[in-house]
Design a protein around this motif. Structure first.
Motif, PDB file in Angstrom:
ATOM      1  N   GLY A  36       0.774  -1.236   0.000  1.00 38.20           N
ATOM      2  CA  GLY A  36       0.000   0.000   0.000  1.00 38.20           C
ATOM      3  C   GLY A  36       0.801   1.280   0.000  1.00 38.20           C
ATOM      4  O   GLY A  36       0.415   2.258   0.649  1.00 38.20           O
ATOM      5  N   ARG A 116      -4.804 -10.311   8.323  1.00 40.01           N
ATOM      6  CA  ARG A 116      -4.908  -9.503   7.105  1.00 40.01           C
ATOM      7  C   ARG A 116      -5.431 -10.315   5.925  1.00 40.01           C
ATOM      8  O   ARG A 116      -6.027  -9.759   5.007  1.00 40.01           O
ATOM      9  CB  ARG A 116      -3.554  -8.870   6.768  1.00 40.01           C
ATOM     10  N   GLU A 132      -5.559   0.375  14.115  1.00 39.50           N
ATOM     11  CA  GLU A 132      -6.383   0.159  12.921  1.00 39.50           C
ATOM     12  C   GLU A 132      -7.852  -0.084  13.244  1.00 39.50           C
ATOM     13  O   GLU A 132      -8.645  -0.357  12.347  1.00 39.50           O
ATOM     14  CB  GLU A 132      -5.835  -1.017  12.112  1.00 39.50           C
ATOM     15  N   LYS A 166      -7.334  -7.039   4.546  1.00 42.28           N
ATOM     16  CA  LYS A 166      -6.384  -6.100   3.953  1.00 42.28           C
ATOM     17  C   LYS A 166      -6.988  -5.360   2.755  1.00 42.28           C
ATOM     18  O   LYS A 166      -6.686  -4.184   2.543  1.00 42.28           O
ATOM     19  CB  LYS A 166      -5.099  -6.817   3.534  1.00 42.28           C
ATOM     20  N   ASP A 170      -6.998  -1.528   4.303  1.00 45.49           N
ATOM     21  CA  ASP A 170      -5.900  -0.760   3.719  1.00 45.49           C
ATOM     22  C   ASP A 170      -6.423   0.431   2.924  1.00 45.49           C
ATOM     23  O   ASP A 170      -5.841   1.528   2.969  1.00 45.49           O
ATOM     24  CB  ASP A 170      -5.042  -1.641   2.813  1.00 45.49           C
TER      25      ASP A 170
END
Length: 253
Positions: A36, A116, A132, A166, A170
């Protein structure tokens, strides 16, 4: 962290190229996408790690082999330590002292990596790192919204239901960290896509990547007053169940 997680535990070959323990393959196109970041950020990070002596690199015309200089300090080779008794005692003692911490770090890294790659819908917030959790809550809210909008159109929801952590989290994190999105923008767009006013966009914004790509347009559209002749009133009509969903999902944002 990415290099540590992808480095080889033992010797292997990649397209007939020998890859030793503590080495991994990177590419300026694929690797930045996986973690990312931009290609320039990736190059800068590699340069910094080389300048501090943490890695060395050997490039071919197709890929780069990265060697983690102190890989054994992070991932000790237990088999090697038991089959080589001639190693100096100080070195053996050092391995014995650091092995528990390294093993714990390895298990934590594996757990994070596994999360993830898990389905977003199957992850509990207690499994998510504190840094997160906000992004995770927003990601799940939009996933549920996309599924609802698809069901309303009698469209398949398989892709959204099987989205990984993810893939969603993300994108939300990048929206906040790179695109200068804030909580007010997110709540406004969520409400817009969950109302009759956003009917056109409901069939166009059905994935988190598309949401990020079109987010600025959606904010601008959500700020526009409704056209009476098209919608019959100046305010979107949201039923009680939808309003409660919005309230619940935005409480932690």
């Amino acid at each position: 962290m990415h290099l540590l997680l992808t480095a080889n535990w033992e010797y292997t070959e990649y397209k007939k190229y020998p890859i030793q323990r503590g080495q991994c393959i990177t590419g300026t196109s694929e690797t930045p996408k996986k973690i990312g970041i931009s290609k320039q950020q990736f190059r800068t990070a590699i340069s910094k790690l080389k300048s501090t002596g943490e890695i060395t690199t050997n490039s071919t015309n197709k890929f780069t082999v990265v060697t983690l200089v102190k890989y054994d300090d992070y991932q000790p080779n237990e088999e090697e330590s038991t089959t080589k008794p001639t190693r100096k005692p100080t070195r053996e003692q050092h391995q014995n002292n650091t092995q528990p911490n390294n093993t714990l770090r390895s298990e934590e890294d594996k757990e994070i990596k596994n999360i993830r790659n898990n389905l977003l819908s199957e992850i509990n917030i207690s499994d998510v790192e504190d840094s997160e959790k906000k992004y995770f809550e927003i990601a799940k809210s939009f996933q549920q919204l996309f599924i609802k909008n698809l069901e309303e159109k009698n469209s398949p929801t398989k892709d959204q239901r099987e989205a990984t952590y993810k893939n969603y989290v993300d994108q939300i994190r990048l929206m906040f960290e790179r695109d200068e999105v804030n909580k007010e923008h997110v709540v406004k767009v969520y409400k817009y896509l969950n109302s009759p006013a956003g009917e056109f966009w409901k069939t166009n914004i059905l994935s988190i990547k598309t949401l990020r790509k079109q987010f600025q347009k959606l904010v601008a559209q959500a700020n526009q007053p409704l056209n009476k002749s098209q919608h019959g009133s100046t305010e979107p009509t949201i039923n009680r169940q939808s309003a409660e969903t919005i309230r619940q999902n935005s409480e932690g944002w």
